[in-house]
Design an enzyme around this catalytic site. Structure first.
Site, PDB file in Angstrom:
ATOM      1  N   GLU A  72       0.849  -1.202   0.000  1.00 11.38           N
ATOM      2  CA  GLU A  72       0.000   0.000   0.000  1.00 11.38           C
ATOM      3  C   GLU A  72       0.880   1.246   0.000  1.00 11.38           C
ATOM      4  OE1 GLU A  72      -3.342  -0.239   2.683  1.00 11.38           O
ATOM      5  OE2 GLU A  72      -3.142   1.874   3.217  1.00 11.38           O
ATOM      6  N   ASP A 113       0.229   5.360   0.611  1.00 16.25           N
ATOM      7  CA  ASP A 113      -0.832   6.198   1.164  1.00 16.25           C
ATOM      8  C   ASP A 113      -0.613   7.692   1.035  1.00 16.25           C
ATOM      9  OD1 ASP A 113      -2.117   3.935   2.066  1.00 16.25           O
ATOM     10  OD2 ASP A 113      -1.442   4.120   4.132  1.00 16.25           O
ATOM     11  N   GLU A 115      -3.121  10.296   3.141  1.00 14.38           N
ATOM     12  CA  GLU A 115      -4.308  10.457   3.986  1.00 14.38           C
ATOM     13  C   GLU A 115      -4.321  11.889   4.497  1.00 14.38           C
ATOM     14  OE1 GLU A 115      -5.672   6.392   6.011  1.00 14.38           O
ATOM     15  OE2 GLU A 115      -3.704   7.043   6.707  1.00 14.38           O
TER      16      GLU A 115
END
Length: 283
Positions: free
Chosen positions: A97, A99, A101
């Site tokens: 993953e 990211d 955010e």
């Protein structure tokens, strides 16, 4: 001359279609039902969050290396407790993953941009930043470049972070799992704002985040064939071999000096027994 004009018009029209895309054809709504809606003939998607649910979507296609770009306008006003997520991810317990955010905050306080990398199910590689603009007033472009050399996070084409492929030195790198683009808006008031000290004010709901101009340029993954395919036009493209040049390294350092608020590679308390191996090789 007429034929030449027609050819030019076709090229320009095709380029426009590729640039703007159609979210109806590019993404699937994965959760939230009516909390995720696509507007304007596929040019805009709005996610909503209230006490009953948030919402999310994902790209229809999977990629093994590529670049994704999305224009996002974040939740305005008192967004404390909310998280707008924008990331690449594979599936399964040992997933990879990458990211972005965006952690909401009280009205007038800056958003926190939280970045992370998970490899074989293990994260813990966080860097956090403040933005140098108000991300709720208008759309800004957030990009993830993932190629065999490195991962680069961009904000309006300015690099803010790099994670390099150091597998030759025994350091893990996400290179063998295909990923999709995911995005969501959800409630995380147990940790998102000041470690959970500031809770979501549901009187301000519904919270809304907007997305447009989703662009991808990558090697498509075929689940049936279990291999990726790079279009011939991509094989010599800049994204596949791109690394930061001297000018962009200076931009990266400037952003990190001015706006980085957390770096796992500088957290001596957390890593009292020694920093992760990749920390020796940061710019």
């Amino acid at each position: 001359m007429v034929n030449l004009v027609l050819i030019i018009m076709v090229i320009l029209f095709s380029t426009s279609l590729i640039a703007t895309g159609n979210l109806n054809q590019q993404v699937d709504i994965t959760w939230g039902n009516d909390k995720a809606k696509i507007f304007n003939n596929g040019s805009l998607i709005i996610l909503s969050l209230d006490q009953t649910s948030g919402a999310g979507f994902r790209s229809k296609d999977e990629y093994l290396f590529g670049r994704v770009d999305m224009e996002i306008k974040l939740v305005a006003g008192n967004s404390a407790g909310t998280v707008t997520a924008y990331y690449l991810s594979s599936q399964g317990k040992n997933h990879n993953e990458i990211d972005f955010e965006f952690l909401g905050n009280l009205t007038g306080d800056p958003y926190t941009v939280h970045t992370n990398v998970f490899i074989e199910g293990r994260g813990g590689r966080e860097q956090q930043f403040r933005l140098w603009f108000d991300p709720t007033l208008e759309f800004h472009t957030y990009s993830i470049l993932w190629n065999p050399q490195s991962i680069i996070w961009y904000v309006d084409e300015t690099p803010i972070r790099v994670f390099r492929n150091l597998q030759s030195r025994g350091i893990p790198y996400p290179s063998n799992q295909a990923m999709r683009l995911y995005s969501s808006l959800w409630d995380a008031d147990n940790w998102a704002t000041r470690g959970g000290l500031v809770k979501t004010d549901w009187s301000k709901a519904p919270f809304k985040a907007s997305f447009k101009n989703f662009k991808t340029n990558g090697c498509l993954w075929s689940s049936s064939a279990k291999k990726s395919s790079c279009p011939s036009s991509n094989k010599g493209s800049s994204w596949l071999n791109q690394q930061l040049d001297g000018t962009n390294i200076q931009k990266l350092k400037s952003v990190q000096n001015k706006y980085m608020i957390y770096n796992y590679c500088a957290d001596a308390k957390r890593f009292s027994k020694g920093f992760p191996g990749e920390c020796k090789f940061v710019f």
